[in-house]
Design a protein around this motif. Structure first.
Motif, PDB file in Angstrom:
ATOM      1  N   LEU A  34       0.850  -1.188   0.000  1.00  0.00           N
ATOM      2  CA  LEU A  34       0.000   0.000   0.000  1.00  0.00           C
ATOM      3  C   LEU A  34       0.881   1.231   0.000  1.00  0.00           C
ATOM      4  CD1 LEU A  34      -2.663  -0.825   2.767  1.00  0.00           C
ATOM      5  CD2 LEU A  34      -3.026  -0.852   0.298  1.00  0.00           C
ATOM      6  N   ILE A  35       0.657   2.111  -0.958  1.00  0.00           N
ATOM      7  CA  ILE A  35       1.360   3.384  -0.979  1.00  0.00           C
ATOM      8  C   ILE A  35       0.338   4.497  -1.071  1.00  0.00           C
ATOM      9  CG2 ILE A  35       3.420   2.407  -2.052  1.00  0.00           C
ATOM     10  CD1 ILE A  35       2.510   3.669  -4.700  1.00  0.00           C
ATOM     11  N   GLY A  36       0.783   5.704  -0.809  1.00  0.00           N
ATOM     12  CA  GLY A  36      -0.095   6.861  -0.879  1.00  0.00           C
ATOM     13  C   GLY A  36       0.481   7.976  -0.045  1.00  0.00           C
ATOM     14  N   PRO A  37       0.061   9.216  -0.297  1.00  0.00           N
ATOM     15  CA  PRO A  37       0.565  10.348   0.488  1.00  0.00           C
ATOM     16  C   PRO A  37       0.083  10.275   1.921  1.00  0.00           C
ATOM     17  CG  PRO A  37      -1.233  11.042  -0.928  1.00  0.00           C
ATOM     18  CD  PRO A  37      -0.918   9.629  -1.316  1.00  0.00           C
ATOM     19  N   VAL A  46      -5.410  -0.619   7.167  1.00  0.00           N
ATOM     20  CA  VAL A  46      -4.786  -1.677   7.957  1.00  0.00           C
ATOM     21  C   VAL A  46      -5.586  -1.935   9.226  1.00  0.00           C
ATOM     22  CG1 VAL A  46      -2.769  -2.208   9.397  1.00  0.00           C
ATOM     23  CG2 VAL A  46      -2.455  -1.413   7.043  1.00  0.00           C
ATOM     24  N   ARG A  47      -5.990  -0.877   9.909  1.00  0.00           N
ATOM     25  CA  ARG A  47      -6.767  -1.057  11.145  1.00  0.00           C
ATOM     26  C   ARG A  47      -8.082  -1.780  10.867  1.00  0.00           C
ATOM     27  NH1 ARG A  47      -4.375   4.037  12.624  1.00  0.00           N
ATOM     28  NH2 ARG A  47      -6.079   5.226  11.671  1.00  0.00           N
ATOM     29  N   ALA A  48      -8.685  -1.473   9.731  1.00  0.00           N
ATOM     30  CA  ALA A  48      -9.929  -2.151   9.377  1.00  0.00           C
ATOM     31  C   ALA A  48      -9.680  -3.627   9.102  1.00  0.00           C
ATOM     32  CB  ALA A  48     -10.563  -1.484   8.159  1.00  0.00           C
ATOM     33  N   LEU A  49      -8.620  -3.946   8.386  1.00  0.00           N
ATOM     34  CA  LEU A  49      -8.310  -5.343   8.089  1.00  0.00           C
ATOM     35  C   LEU A  49      -8.017  -6.122   9.362  1.00  0.00           C
ATOM     36  CD1 LEU A  49      -6.040  -4.936   4.931  1.00  0.00           C
ATOM     37  CD2 LEU A  49      -8.467  -5.549   5.006  1.00  0.00           C
ATOM     38  N   SER A 177       4.198   1.320   3.016  1.00  0.00           N
ATOM     39  CA  SER A 177       5.559   1.845   2.936  1.00  0.00           C
ATOM     40  C   SER A 177       5.616   3.159   2.173  1.00  0.00           C
ATOM     41  CB  SER A 177       6.475   0.830   2.255  1.00  0.00           C
ATOM     42  OG  SER A 177       7.796   1.301   2.211  1.00  0.00           O
ATOM     43  N   HIS A 178       6.623   3.975   2.526  1.00  0.00           N
ATOM     44  CA  HIS A 178       6.976   5.170   1.769  1.00  0.00           C
ATOM     45  C   HIS A 178       8.260   4.955   0.971  1.00  0.00           C
ATOM     46  CE1 HIS A 178       4.287   7.409   4.659  1.00  0.00           C
ATOM     47  NE2 HIS A 178       3.977   7.994   3.529  1.00  0.00           N
ATOM     48  N   ASP A 179       8.877   3.779   1.107  1.00  0.00           N
ATOM     49  CA  ASP A 179      10.141   3.505   0.422  1.00  0.00           C
ATOM     50  C   ASP A 179       9.858   3.088  -1.022  1.00  0.00           C
ATOM     51  OD1 ASP A 179      11.583   3.856   2.869  1.00  0.00           O
ATOM     52  OD2 ASP A 179      10.929   1.847   3.448  1.00  0.00           O
ATOM     53  N   LEU A 180       9.495   4.051  -1.855  1.00  0.00           N
ATOM     54  CA  LEU A 180       8.964   3.728  -3.173  1.00  0.00           C
ATOM     55  C   LEU A 180       9.939   2.942  -4.033  1.00  0.00           C
ATOM     56  CD1 LEU A 180       7.061   7.019  -4.084  1.00  0.00           C
ATOM     57  CD2 LEU A 180       6.176   4.921  -3.071  1.00  0.00           C
ATOM     58  N   HIS A 181      11.198   3.303  -4.025  1.00  0.00           N
ATOM     59  CA  HIS A 181      12.167   2.618  -4.877  1.00  0.00           C
ATOM     60  C   HIS A 181      12.261   1.139  -4.505  1.00  0.00           C
ATOM     61  CE1 HIS A 181      13.802   6.210  -6.877  1.00  0.00           C
ATOM     62  NE2 HIS A 181      13.613   6.806  -5.716  1.00  0.00           N
ATOM     63  N   VAL A 182      12.390   0.873  -3.221  1.00  0.00           N
ATOM     64  CA  VAL A 182      12.540  -0.513  -2.776  1.00  0.00           C
ATOM     65  C   VAL A 182      11.233  -1.275  -2.941  1.00  0.00           C
ATOM     66  CG1 VAL A 182      13.172  -1.998  -0.843  1.00  0.00           C
ATOM     67  CG2 VAL A 182      14.305   0.210  -1.135  1.00  0.00           C
ATOM     68  N   VAL A 183      10.129  -0.622  -2.624  1.00  0.00           N
ATOM     69  CA  VAL A 183       8.824  -1.269  -2.714  1.00  0.00           C
ATOM     70  C   VAL A 183       8.563  -1.784  -4.121  1.00  0.00           C
ATOM     71  CG1 VAL A 183       6.365  -0.702  -2.832  1.00  0.00           C
ATOM     72  CG2 VAL A 183       7.668  -0.166  -0.776  1.00  0.00           C
ATOM     73  N   MET A 184       8.912  -1.002  -5.108  1.00  0.00           N
ATOM     74  CA  MET A 184       8.609  -1.398  -6.477  1.00  0.00           C
ATOM     75  C   MET A 184       9.354  -2.662  -6.892  1.00  0.00           C
ATOM     76  SD  MET A 184       6.264   0.507  -7.436  1.00  0.00           S
ATOM     77  CE  MET A 184       5.493   2.079  -7.106  1.00  0.00           C
ATOM     78  N   SER A 185      10.522  -2.894  -6.317  1.00  0.00           N
ATOM     79  CA  SER A 185      11.263  -4.106  -6.665  1.00  0.00           C
ATOM     80  C   SER A 185      10.940  -5.264  -5.742  1.00  0.00           C
ATOM     81  CB  SER A 185      12.772  -3.826  -6.625  1.00  0.00           C
ATOM     82  OG  SER A 185      13.178  -3.481  -5.324  1.00  0.00           O
ATOM     83  N   ALA A 186      10.189  -4.999  -4.667  1.00  0.00           N
ATOM     84  CA  ALA A 186       9.903  -6.042  -3.680  1.00  0.00           C
ATOM     85  C   ALA A 186       8.469  -6.530  -3.744  1.00  0.00           C
ATOM     86  CB  ALA A 186      10.193  -5.514  -2.272  1.00  0.00           C
ATOM     87  N   SER A 187       7.629  -5.937  -4.597  1.00  0.00           N
ATOM     88  CA  SER A 187       6.193  -6.211  -4.579  1.00  0.00           C
ATOM     89  C   SER A 187       5.732  -6.939  -5.835  1.00  0.00           C
ATOM     90  CB  SER A 187       5.398  -4.903  -4.460  1.00  0.00           C
ATOM     91  OG  SER A 187       5.814  -4.163  -3.333  1.00  0.00           O
ATOM     92  N   ASP A 188       4.763  -7.822  -5.654  1.00  0.00           N
ATOM     93  CA  ASP A 188       4.051  -8.401  -6.778  1.00  0.00           C
ATOM     94  C   ASP A 188       3.006  -7.428  -7.304  1.00  0.00           C
ATOM     95  OD1 ASP A 188       5.305 -10.979  -6.585  1.00  0.00           O
ATOM     96  OD2 ASP A 188       4.033 -11.408  -4.872  1.00  0.00           O
ATOM     97  N   ARG A 189       2.401  -6.711  -6.364  1.00  0.00           N
ATOM     98  CA  ARG A 189       1.309  -5.810  -6.731  1.00  0.00           C
ATOM     99  C   ARG A 189       1.350  -4.598  -5.819  1.00  0.00           C
ATOM    100  NH1 ARG A 189      -4.269  -6.377  -5.401  1.00  0.00           N
ATOM    101  NH2 ARG A 189      -3.786  -8.391  -4.473  1.00  0.00           N
ATOM    102  N   VAL A 190       0.998  -3.443  -6.364  1.00  0.00           N
ATOM    103  CA  VAL A 190       0.983  -2.188  -5.615  1.00  0.00           C
ATOM    104  C   VAL A 190      -0.427  -1.617  -5.661  1.00  0.00           C
ATOM    105  CG1 VAL A 190       1.877   0.171  -5.498  1.00  0.00           C
ATOM    106  CG2 VAL A 190       3.406  -1.710  -6.108  1.00  0.00           C
ATOM    107  N   ILE A 191      -0.896  -1.162  -4.501  1.00  0.00           N
ATOM    108  CA  ILE A 191      -2.187  -0.491  -4.408  1.00  0.00           C
ATOM    109  C   ILE A 191      -1.928   0.939  -3.941  1.00  0.00           C
ATOM    110  CG2 ILE A 191      -4.439  -0.414  -3.279  1.00  0.00           C
ATOM    111  CD1 ILE A 191      -4.165  -3.456  -2.848  1.00  0.00           C
ATOM    112  N   CYS A 192      -2.314   1.894  -4.759  1.00  0.00           N
ATOM    113  CA  CYS A 192      -2.100   3.306  -4.439  1.00  0.00           C
ATOM    114  C   CYS A 192      -3.405   3.893  -3.911  1.00  0.00           C
ATOM    115  CB  CYS A 192      -1.637   4.058  -5.682  1.00  0.00           C
ATOM    116  SG  CYS A 192      -1.242   5.786  -5.380  1.00  0.00           S
ATOM    117  N   LEU A 193      -3.354   4.391  -2.690  1.00  0.00           N
ATOM    118  CA  LEU A 193      -4.531   4.969  -2.038  1.00  0.00           C
ATOM    119  C   LEU A 193      -4.436   6.484  -1.985  1.00  0.00           C
ATOM    120  CD1 LEU A 193      -5.136   2.785   1.165  1.00  0.00           C
ATOM    121  CD2 LEU A 193      -6.417   2.701  -0.971  1.00  0.00           C
ATOM    122  N   ASN A 194      -5.577   7.116  -2.112  1.00  0.00           N
ATOM    123  CA  ASN A 194      -5.695   8.528  -1.759  1.00  0.00           C
ATOM    124  C   ASN A 194      -7.151   8.802  -1.381  1.00  0.00           C
ATOM    125  OD1 ASN A 194      -4.736  11.064  -1.241  1.00  0.00           O
ATOM    126  ND2 ASN A 194      -5.064  11.816  -3.315  1.00  0.00           N
TER     127      ASN A 194
END
Length: 248
Positions: A34-37, A46-49, A177-194
């Motif tokens: 999960l990424i997002g500003p 996360v709290r809901a899940l 995470s806010h570590d966008l560079h690392v996240v992109m290489s570590a993830s199968d899928r990205v969900i961007c929230l706003n």
């Protein structure tokens, strides 16, 4: 079958809408980030899940018997309270010492059983929190900004460990995470929230989406040439709703 899924999930804190009409699903063995500003609703989701907040609308479905391990963004420990790592890992249920020692070794901090929690470095503490979550043998491991406060080598090592854990256990991983560079290489899928899901899919698709670039610019685009992940998911979707700023 999904381990956990949301359908039309909306969250409110009094008059403030935190999330609106969120539909996500997490399957066994995948790493989703999960990424997002700031204020986009990541921690609220996360709290809901975790079942800590009740949806204002929609629903959350969980696989029968689903076990969730959770590594929080931070955890306050009273410095005056004597608490060893071994004792901490045995709360609330006593764990055999060999099991605790093996999990500490697995998460890269062997031999800390008798160290006081308050004497740990930030990196050591995060790995102890990870060990605690893994002792429950979770089907789904949720990491909420688990690398906050770690330096760049420590962050990279932590994500490499998460990949190893996924491969060894088959658990699904949901990371905030806010570590966008690392996240992109570590993830199968990205969900961007706003406030809602504004973009979702394989990292290559997300970084090319106008919604993502409107939020984060083009900073991570060049790093995607290095992306070599073996898992390529077919479901890649981007919506085109306006993105209101909501509090988490």
């Amino acid at each position: 079958m999904s381990l956990i899924a949301t359908e039309g999930l909306s969250l409110r804190y009094g008059p403030v809408a935190a999330l609106s009409n969120v539909n996500i699903a997490i399957a066994k063995g995948e790493i989703v980030t999960l990424i997002g500003p700031n204020g986009s609703g990541k921690s609220s989701l996360v709290r809901a899940l975790l079942g800590a907040v009740r949806p204002a609308a929609g629903r959350i479905t969980r696989a029968p018997g689903l076990k969730i391990g959770y590594v929080p963004q931070k955890l306050a420990v009273d410095a005056r309270m004597p608490l060893s790592v071994g004792r901490f890992l045995s709360l609330p249920n006593r764990r055999p010492e060999p099991e605790v020692a093996a999990m500490l070794a697995r998460t890269g901090v062997p031999g800390l059983e008798h160290r006081q929690i308050t004497a740990l470095s930030g990196g050591q503490f995060q790995r102890v929190l990870l060990a605690r979550a893994l002792l429950a043998a979770p089907d789904l491991l949720i990491l909420d900004e688990a690398t906050q406060g770690l330096d760049q080598p420590g962050t990279a090592a932590f994500y490499a460990l998460i990949e190893d854990i996924r491969r060894e256990t088959g658990a699904a991983i949901l990371m905030v995470s806010h570590d966008l560079h690392v996240v992109m290489s570590a993830s199968d899928r990205v969900i961007c929230l706003n406030g809602h899901v504004c973009c979702e899919g394989h990292p290559r698709v997300v970084t090319a989406a106008p919604e993502y670039r409107a939020l984060f610019g083009h900073g991570t685009h060049g790093t995607m040439a290095l992306y070599q992940h073996a898992h390529d998911h077919a479901h890649d979707a981007c919506t085109h709703e306006e993105k209101p700023a909501h509090a988490r």
